[in-house]
Design an enzyme around this catalytic site. Structure first.
Site, PDB file in Angstrom:
ATOM      1  N   LEU A   1      10.294 -19.325  -7.018  1.00  0.00           N
ATOM      2  CA  LEU A   1      10.762 -17.941  -7.218  1.00  0.00           C
ATOM      3  C   LEU A   1       9.821 -17.101  -8.081  1.00  0.00           C
ATOM      4  N   VAL A   2       8.552 -17.506  -8.174  1.00  0.00           N
ATOM      5  CA  VAL A   2       7.623 -16.748  -9.022  1.00  0.00           C
ATOM      6  C   VAL A   2       7.421 -15.332  -8.499  1.00  0.00           C
TER       7      VAL A   2
ATOM      8  N   ASP B   1       8.171 -25.943  -8.589  1.00  0.00           N
ATOM      9  CA  ASP B   1       6.821 -25.376  -8.640  1.00  0.00           C
ATOM     10  C   ASP B   1       5.851 -26.392  -8.033  1.00  0.00           C
TER      11      ASP B   1
ATOM     12  N   ARG C   1      -0.558 -14.452  -3.104  1.00  0.00           N
ATOM     13  CA  ARG C   1      -1.246 -13.996  -1.905  1.00  0.00           C
ATOM     14  C   ARG C   1      -1.841 -12.584  -1.945  1.00  0.00           C
TER      15      ARG C   1
ATOM     16  N   THR D   1      -6.086 -17.330   5.801  1.00  0.00           N
ATOM     17  CA  THR D   1      -6.316 -15.894   6.001  1.00  0.00           C
ATOM     18  C   THR D   1      -7.570 -15.635   6.830  1.00  0.00           C
TER      19      THR D   1
ATOM     20  N   SER E   1     -12.375 -11.591  -2.516  1.00  0.00           N
ATOM     21  CA  SER E   1     -11.542 -11.492  -3.725  1.00  0.00           C
ATOM     22  C   SER E   1     -11.289 -12.911  -4.208  1.00  0.00           C
TER      23      SER E   1
ATOM     24  N   TYR F   1      -8.421 -14.182  -4.646  1.00  0.00           N
ATOM     25  CA  TYR F   1      -7.395 -14.718  -3.737  1.00  0.00           C
ATOM     26  C   TYR F   1      -8.042 -15.317  -2.480  1.00  0.00           C
ATOM     27  N   HIS F   2      -8.929 -14.544  -1.835  1.00  0.00           N
ATOM     28  CA  HIS F   2      -9.559 -15.057  -0.611  1.00  0.00           C
ATOM     29  C   HIS F   2     -10.427 -16.286  -0.923  1.00  0.00           C
TER      30      HIS F   2
ATOM     31  N   LYS G   1      -8.403 -19.420  -0.694  1.00  0.00           N
ATOM     32  CA  LYS G   1      -8.161 -19.867   0.688  1.00  0.00           C
ATOM     33  C   LYS G   1      -9.407 -20.566   1.248  1.00  0.00           C
TER      34      LYS G   1
ATOM     35  N   ARG H   1       2.330  -0.118   3.581  1.00  0.00           N
ATOM     36  CA  ARG H   1       2.260   0.940   2.559  1.00  0.00           C
ATOM     37  C   ARG H   1       2.262   2.322   3.224  1.00  0.00           C
TER      38      ARG H   1
ATOM     39  N   GLU I   1     -15.915  -3.437  -1.248  1.00  0.00           N
ATOM     40  CA  GLU I   1     -15.944  -3.829   0.162  1.00  0.00           C
ATOM     41  C   GLU I   1     -16.804  -2.836   0.934  1.00  0.00           C
TER      42      GLU I   1
HETATM   43  P1  NAD Z   1       4.935 -13.947  -0.796  1.00  0.00           P
HETATM   44  O1  NAD Z   1       4.316 -13.752  -2.124  1.00  0.00           O
HETATM   45  O2  NAD Z   1       5.978 -12.994  -0.339  1.00  0.00           O
HETATM   46  O3  NAD Z   1       5.556 -15.431  -0.689  1.00  0.00           O
HETATM   47  C1  NAD Z   1       4.986 -16.551  -1.305  1.00  0.00           C
HETATM   48  C2  NAD Z   1       6.125 -17.413  -1.812  1.00  0.00           C
HETATM   49  O4  NAD Z   1       5.575 -18.575  -2.412  1.00  0.00           O
HETATM   50  C3  NAD Z   1       6.960 -16.701  -2.876  1.00  0.00           C
HETATM   51  O5  NAD Z   1       8.334 -16.815  -2.564  1.00  0.00           O
HETATM   52  C4  NAD Z   1       6.615 -17.439  -4.173  1.00  0.00           C
HETATM   53  O6  NAD Z   1       7.699 -17.464  -5.085  1.00  0.00           O
HETATM   54  C5  NAD Z   1       6.243 -18.818  -3.646  1.00  0.00           C
HETATM   55  N1  NAD Z   1       5.292 -19.549  -4.503  1.00  0.00           N
HETATM   56  C6  NAD Z   1       4.098 -19.140  -4.987  1.00  0.00           C
HETATM   57  N2  NAD Z   1       3.547 -20.107  -5.754  1.00  0.00           N
HETATM   58  C7  NAD Z   1       4.414 -21.153  -5.736  1.00  0.00           C
HETATM   59  C8  NAD Z   1       4.419 -22.432  -6.336  1.00  0.00           C
HETATM   60  N3  NAD Z   1       3.424 -22.849  -7.142  1.00  0.00           N
HETATM   61  N4  NAD Z   1       5.469 -23.273  -6.096  1.00  0.00           N
HETATM   62  C9  NAD Z   1       6.495 -22.878  -5.309  1.00  0.00           C
HETATM   63  N5  NAD Z   1       6.554 -21.659  -4.709  1.00  0.00           N
HETATM   64  C10 NAD Z   1       5.522 -20.812  -4.938  1.00  0.00           C
HETATM   65  O7  NAD Z   1       3.726 -13.993   0.250  1.00  0.00           O
HETATM   66  P2  NAD Z   1       3.762 -13.885   1.849  1.00  0.00           P
HETATM   67  O8  NAD Z   1       3.359 -12.526   2.225  1.00  0.00           O
HETATM   68  O9  NAD Z   1       5.020 -14.455   2.364  1.00  0.00           O
HETATM   69  O10 NAD Z   1       2.560 -14.847   2.210  1.00  0.00           O
HETATM   70  C11 NAD Z   1       2.796 -16.234   2.419  1.00  0.00           C
HETATM   71  C12 NAD Z   1       1.497 -16.927   2.772  1.00  0.00           C
HETATM   72  O11 NAD Z   1       0.946 -16.325   3.939  1.00  0.00           O
HETATM   73  C13 NAD Z   1       0.457 -16.813   1.668  1.00  0.00           C
HETATM   74  O12 NAD Z   1      -0.145 -18.061   1.432  1.00  0.00           O
HETATM   75  C14 NAD Z   1      -0.529 -15.822   2.203  1.00  0.00           C
HETATM   76  O13 NAD Z   1      -1.812 -16.137   1.770  1.00  0.00           O
HETATM   77  C15 NAD Z   1      -0.399 -15.955   3.704  1.00  0.00           C
HETATM   78  N6  NAD Z   1      -0.695 -14.676   4.379  1.00  0.00           N
HETATM   79  C16 NAD Z   1       0.076 -13.565   4.164  1.00  0.00           C
HETATM   80  C17 NAD Z   1      -0.266 -12.371   4.796  1.00  0.00           C
HETATM   81  C18 NAD Z   1       0.509 -11.097   4.582  1.00  0.00           C
HETATM   82  O14 NAD Z   1       0.097 -10.041   5.089  1.00  0.00           O
HETATM   83  N7  NAD Z   1       1.633 -11.123   3.882  1.00  0.00           N
HETATM   84  C19 NAD Z   1      -1.364 -12.330   5.661  1.00  0.00           C
HETATM   85  C20 NAD Z   1      -2.122 -13.483   5.850  1.00  0.00           C
HETATM   86  C21 NAD Z   1      -1.773 -14.664   5.199  1.00  0.00           C
HETATM   87  N1  USQ Z   2      -6.221  -0.270   1.972  1.00  0.00           N
HETATM   88  C1  USQ Z   2      -6.198   1.117   2.026  1.00  0.00           C
HETATM   89  N2  USQ Z   2      -5.129   1.743   1.477  1.00  0.00           N
HETATM   90  C2  USQ Z   2      -4.091   1.086   0.904  1.00  0.00           C
HETATM   91  C3  USQ Z   2      -4.113  -0.329   0.857  1.00  0.00           C
HETATM   92  C4  USQ Z   2      -5.199  -0.977   1.403  1.00  0.00           C
HETATM   93  O1  USQ Z   2      -7.107   1.760   2.547  1.00  0.00           O
HETATM   94  O2  USQ Z   2      -3.155   1.746   0.425  1.00  0.00           O
HETATM   95  C5  USQ Z   2      -7.355  -0.996   2.584  1.00  0.00           C
HETATM   96  C6  USQ Z   2      -8.046  -1.997   1.660  1.00  0.00           C
HETATM   97  O3  USQ Z   2      -9.032  -1.395   0.864  1.00  0.00           O
HETATM   98  C7  USQ Z   2      -8.594  -3.000   2.675  1.00  0.00           C
HETATM   99  C8  USQ Z   2      -7.576  -2.968   3.810  1.00  0.00           C
HETATM  100  O4  USQ Z   2      -6.828  -1.774   3.643  1.00  0.00           O
HETATM  101  O5  USQ Z   2      -9.797  -2.524   3.189  1.00  0.00           O
HETATM  102  C9  USQ Z   2      -6.629  -4.157   3.837  1.00  0.00           C
HETATM  103  O6  USQ Z   2      -5.964  -4.281   2.581  1.00  0.00           O
HETATM  104  P1  USQ Z   2      -4.565  -5.043   2.496  1.00  0.00           P
HETATM  105  O7  USQ Z   2      -4.074  -4.957   1.089  1.00  0.00           O
HETATM  106  O8  USQ Z   2      -3.659  -4.544   3.567  1.00  0.00           O
HETATM  107  O9  USQ Z   2      -4.952  -6.538   2.918  1.00  0.00           O
HETATM  108  P2  USQ Z   2      -5.687  -7.699   2.131  1.00  0.00           P
HETATM  109  O10 USQ Z   2      -5.993  -7.361   0.735  1.00  0.00           O
HETATM  110  O11 USQ Z   2      -6.829  -8.147   2.996  1.00  0.00           O
HETATM  111  O12 USQ Z   2      -4.601  -8.866   2.064  1.00  0.00           O
HETATM  112  C10 USQ Z   2      -3.548  -9.022   3.011  1.00  0.00           C
HETATM  113  C11 USQ Z   2      -2.556 -10.023   2.417  1.00  0.00           C
HETATM  114  C12 USQ Z   2      -3.243 -11.385   2.247  1.00  0.00           C
HETATM  115  C13 USQ Z   2      -3.835 -11.817   3.576  1.00  0.00           C
HETATM  116  C14 USQ Z   2      -4.772 -10.763   4.139  1.00  0.00           C
HETATM  117  C15 USQ Z   2      -5.194 -11.072   5.557  1.00  0.00           C
HETATM  118  O13 USQ Z   2      -2.055  -9.571   1.170  1.00  0.00           O
HETATM  119  O14 USQ Z   2      -2.288 -12.350   1.811  1.00  0.00           O
HETATM  120  O15 USQ Z   2      -4.541 -13.021   3.451  1.00  0.00           O
HETATM  121  O16 USQ Z   2      -4.047  -9.500   4.228  1.00  0.00           O
HETATM  122  S1  USQ Z   2      -6.820 -10.500   5.892  1.00  0.00           S
HETATM  123  O17 USQ Z   2      -6.898  -9.075   5.563  1.00  0.00           O
HETATM  124  O18 USQ Z   2      -7.041 -10.734   7.297  1.00  0.00           O
HETATM  125  O19 USQ Z   2      -7.716 -11.252   5.033  1.00  0.00           O
END
Ligand code: NAD
Ligand code: USQ
Length: 414
Positions: free
Chosen positions: A33-34, A74, A101, A145, A187, A189-190, A193, A249, A333
């Site tokens: 639930l973080v 966790d 993420r 990702t 980033s 984050y990336h 991954k 957004r 970027e």
């Molecule tokens: P999210 O933050 O909504 O969900 C992640 C969940 O994992 C949360 O409920 C959090 O509480 C839980 N969590 C985090 N660390 C933990 C830990 N140590 N132990 C137990 N639980 C933990 O994110 P999301 O958007 O659902 O993304 C899920 C996955 O999909 C991520 O790994 C993300 O990289 C990947 N992903 C998401 C997107 C996107 O656009 N949302 C795109 C590509 C990949």
């Molecule tokens: N961007 C805007 N305006 C905004 C928000 C973002 O122009 O208000 C731009 C950013 O600068 C970037 C692009 O939109 O160029 C994408 O940003 P994003 O926040 O939508 O996506 P990103 O940071 O890449 O991350 C998201 C998820 C991540 C996942 C990734 C997939 O949060 O968990 O891994 O998308 S990917 O983009 O294919 O790597």
């Protein structure tokens, strides 16, 4: 099948858990639930009012008759509890979403960088070590990702995880071999991954673990047929400057009369997928676990379309009349890039892509309007900067809502 969903309380994990349950799988969610605590840290909750885990589970049981398990744990910090759980349950598949993420959150401060690496890399490694120790037959399906490939324009469609390279041997004769596609994370984050990818390759080779790594694009949309069955099942929706992703957004911004915040030129091209396709892809991945090669991670690109940010802003603007504003880009970027990627494997498993249409966009705007009074406008600006020059450039165009104190972040720095 018995499926454990790590991170099953999150934006992708919750609808996935319900989708798998609706398809007859026996699902247990594991989450610490973080993400809910990070909402408090950032002062920006989900646009949609999400119920507590207990309310969610009760609602799903009521509407579907299916029980869902829930364990608060966790994955990064509680290795022994995780191992015990896996030993007891011996799931057929584990779906691993349990990572931090958001790219902007991962760049917010030194503490956020450390938290993201500690949490994500340790969570993934713990899962792999635990599976190797107590449940080596379990299929691990990880959410990676598209960002691991980087966003340089390459004159080819990105392959699914691997590249065949040719090089001269000592005698100058051409040799070729398959390698993991070189990563170029944009980033911290990336970067995590990209590190995950090496962990998977090692444990698949060394311990024979069965792993699928899904390289997913940006997810848009909110609800699935299952999350729409009861208000207590509603999915979360992030719109803030750290966790809100670009298209979602823009949809909220349009709904509340805020200009669409295009970063820089808006020439960035990214991969996208609707949340309904996300949950279906994961089902397809889980149910095809018997098709993995020995010793080799299956990498599948999980995207359905690519779009340029400025085109998305134009689409949302013409559908809703929203204004567009170009803000100084807080990220480091490229001003523009081309992007095309293969997704043959998921198509081959039966994915029927949902394509972006004005009707779907307007339905999301309608949902956002319903909850517009929950939006905190102060949470909208993206104020996590990739470096000091980005911060300085932004300071000339917008107020600086600086990063919070490094000592007190929701996950806790170890
Ligand atoms: P999210 O933050 O909504 O969900 C992640 C969940 O994992 C949360 O409920 C959090 O509480 C839980 N969590 C985090 N660390 C933990 C830990 N140590 N132990 C137990 N639980 C933990 O994110 P999301 O958007 O659902 O993304 C899920 C996955 O999909 C991520 O790994 C993300 O990289 C990947 N992903 C998401 C997107 C996107 O656009 N949302 C795109 C590509 C990949
Ligand atoms: N961007 C805007 N305006 C905004 C928000 C973002 O122009 O208000 C731009 C950013 O600068 C970037 C692009 O939109 O160029 C994408 O940003 P994003 O926040 O939508 O996506 P990103 O940071 O890449 O991350 C998201 C998820 C991540 C996942 C990734 C997939 O949060 O968990 O891994 O998308 S990917 O983009 O294919 O790597």
């Amino acid at each position: 099948m018995r499926v454990m969903v790590l991170g099953g309380d999150g934006f992708c994990g919750w609808p996935t858990a319900l989708h798998l349950s609706a398809h007859g799988h026996d699902v247990t969610i594991v989450d610490n639930l973080v993400r809910r605590r990070i909402d408090d840290e950032l002062g920006a909750g989900s646009l949609t009012p999400i119920a507590t885990p207990a309310e969610r589970l009760a609602a799903w049981h009521e509407v579907s008759g299916n029980p869902l398990g829930f364990v608060e744990l966790d994955v990064a910090a509680d290795y022994h509890a995780l191992t015990e759980l896996l030993a007891d349950e011996r799931p057929d598949a584990v779906v691993h979403f349990a990572e931090q993420r958001a790219a902007p959150y991962s760049m917010k401060s030194p503490a956020h960088k450390r938290y993201t690496v500690d949490n994500n890399v340790t969570a993934t490694h713990n899962v792999l070590v635990a599976l190797a120790a107590v449940s080596p037959g379990t299929h691990l399906v990880h959410l990676g990702t598209m960002g691991v490939y980087g966003y340089e324009s390459v004159p080819a469609d990105l392959p699914e995880g691997y590249l065949t390279v040719t090089y001269p041997d000592r005698e100058g004769r051409p040799r070729s071999r398959e390698i993991l596609y070189p990563t170029r994370p944009g980033s911290v984050y990336h970067l995590t991954k990209s590190l995950d990818q090496l962990l998977f390759a090692f444990y698949a080779r060394n311990d024979g673990l069965h792993v699928t790594d899904l390289h997913q694009g940006i997810v848009w949309g909110t609800q699935t047929p299952q999350t729409g069955r009861d208000p207590r099942l509603i999915n979360r929706f992030d719109y803030d400057g750290d966790f809100g992703t670009v298209l979602n957004r823009f949809l909220v911004e349009a709904a509340i009369g805020h200009p669409l915040t295009v970063h820089g030129t808006g020439g960035q091209t990214r991969a996208f997928i609707n949340i309904n396709d996300t949950v279906e892809c994961i089902r397809l991945a889980v149910e095809s676990g018997d098709r993995l090669d020995d010793g080799r991670v299956r990498v599948m690109n999980q995207l359905t379309q690519t779009h340029r940010v400025s085109d998305l802003a134009g689409l949302v603007s013409s559908a809703t009349g929203a204004a567009i504003v170009r803000v100084a880009n807080p990220r480091d970027e490229a001003d523009e890039n081309a992007l095309a990627a293969r997704n043959d494997q998921l198509l081959g498993l039966g994915l029927d892509p949902i394509l972006l249409t004005e009707d779907l966009l307007l339905a999301e705007v309608g949902l956002a309007r319903r909850y517009a009074d929950r939006v905190r406008r102060s949470a909208i600006p993206a104020v996590s900067y990739w470096n000091d020059s980005r911060r300085t450039a932004a300071a000339t165009t917008e107020p600086d809502h600086s990063a919070p104190a490094a000592s007190d972040i929701a996950g806790g720095a170890r």
